[in-house]
Design an enzyme around this catalytic site. Structure first.
Site, short mmCIF file in Angstrom:
data_model
loop_
_atom_site.label_atom_id
_atom_site.label_comp_id
_atom_site.label_asym_id
_atom_site.label_seq_id
_atom_site.Cartn_x
_atom_site.Cartn_y
_atom_site.Cartn_z
CB CYS A 45 -31.73 -23.34 17.89
SG CYS A 45 -31.50 -24.49 16.52
CB ALA A 46 -30.32 -22.74 23.83
CE LYS A 50 -38.90 -19.51 20.99
NZ LYS A 50 -37.90 -18.42 20.83
CG ASP A 109 -26.67 -20.81 20.78
OD1 ASP A 109 -27.76 -20.75 20.18
OD2 ASP A 109 -25.71 -20.08 20.52
CG ASP A 167 -36.65 -20.26 18.12
OD1 ASP A 167 -37.13 -19.96 17.01
OD2 ASP A 167 -36.50 -19.42 19.04
CB CYS A 207 -39.01 -14.84 14.85
SG CYS A 207 -37.27 -14.56 14.51
#
Length: 257
Positions: free
Chosen positions: A69-70, A75, A93, A139, A192
Site C-alpha cells: 500500500c505504497a 515508506k 498503489d 500500511d 495511522c
C-alpha cells in the site's frame, strides 16, 4: 544534514525515537525550499512511520520485499534506502495521483532504479506476480485518527460505521498479502489509527483464521530508543505527541513448513 541546515541558520534537534531523524522545531513554510530537498538528501516523514519499516527486518542481501500500500512512497523510499543493494523491492498503489507522487519521490531521492513500481490493486498484483516475498508491508487505509493533529478535519469527517467498513478492507488486504509471504517470511500490518477496531481486532481476527502466522514482539526489531512505544502484547502503538503521530503496527511471521 544537521550541519547543512545549521549553515543556513535552521535549528535542528535529534528525534527521540528514530535514530536517524531530525526535527526542525522552528521551521515554517514549504519544505521544498529547505536546503537539500531538491537533491533528495532527506524526506519528510513521521518517526513512527520510519520505525515501522524496521519491523520488516532483518533484511537479507538476496531478499524480496513488497510495499503493498505504497501511497506517496514515504515508506517505500525508506525501505529502498535500508535494503541491501542486491535485494529487490516492489511497490504497489492503485491511485493515479498517489502513484505519480510515489514515482516523483523515488526519482527525487535517486531511488527509482531500486524499486519496481506498479499502479494496480494489491489483489491484481497478487494474481499476476508469481513470487513470494521475504517481507511485506501493509500500511492499510484507515480512518486516520492517529494523525488528527495534522488533519483536524478527521474529527468531523468520520462516522462510527467507518471503523467496521475499514476493518473489512484491512482484513481483505491482509489475506491477500498473506498468500504472498514465504515460509519464515514477515508480514507487517500498520495503520495511522488509534482505534482497536482497525488495529488489535484486525490482527486478532486475521490470526484466528490463519494459523500459519504467529505474532512476534515489535520491541525485538526496533532501536532501544523506541522501546517505550511497544505495548504489553508486543504491538508498536505510539500515541500522538508533539514529536510523534499516533501509529500502530504488528509484526507477523509465517511459520516454516
Amino acid at each position: 544534514m544537521a550541519a547543512q541546515f545549521a549553515e543556513q541558520g535552521i535549528l535542528t534537534e535529534p528525534g527521540s525515537f528514530a535514530p536517524d531523524s531530525l526535527i526542525l522545531p522552528e521551521q515554517r513554510g514549504a519544505v521544498t525550499g529547505l536546503p537539500g530537498f531538491a537533491e533528495g538528501l532527506f524526506q519528510i516523514q513521521d518517526q513512527a512511520a520510519r520505525l515501522a519499516c524496521e519491523l520488516l527486518g532483518p533484511f537479507t542481501k538476496q531478499g524480496s520485499y513488497l510495499d503493498g500500500c505504497a501511497g506517496l512512497g514515504g515508506k517505500t523510499c525508506i525501505l529502498a534506502a535500508l535494503l541491501p543493494q542486491e535485494a529487490s523491492l516492489f511497490a504497489v498503489d492503485p491511485d493515479q495521483r498517489r502513484f505519480r507522487l510515489l514515482k516523483e519521490n523515488l526519482q527525487r531521492q535517486g531511488l527509482a532504479e531500486r524499486v519496481e513500481v506498479m499502479q494496480q490493486q494489491l489483489e491484481e498484483f497478487a494474481e499476476t506476480k508469481e513470487i513470494l516475498f521475504d517481507a511485506i508491508l501493509i500500511d492499510a487505509p484507515c480512518t486516520g485518527t492517529g494523525v488528527i493533529r495534522k488533519h483536524p478535519d478527521i474529527r468531523w469527517n468520520r462516522q462510527p460505521e467507518d471503523f467496521s467498513a475499514s476493518q473489512e478492507k484491512q482484513l481483505a488486504l491482509l489475506r491477500t498479502a498473506a498468500a504472498l509471504v514465504k515460509p519464515g517470511g514477515v508480514l507487517v500490518y500498520a495503520t495511522c489509527s488509534l482505534e482497536p477496531e482497525e488495529n488489535q481486532e484486525v490482527v486478532e481476527q486475521f490470526l484466528a483464521a490463519n494459523d500459519a502466522f504467529t505474532l512476534t514482539n515489535c520491541r525485538d526489531f526496533l532501536p532501544a530508543s523506541a522501546a517505550s512505544l511497544v505495548d504489553a502484547k508486543g504491538f508498536f502503538a505510539s500515541l500522538p505527541t508533539e514529536e510523534i503521530e499516533g501509529f500502530f503496527a504488528a509484526r507477523l511471521v509465517r511459520k516454516l513448513l
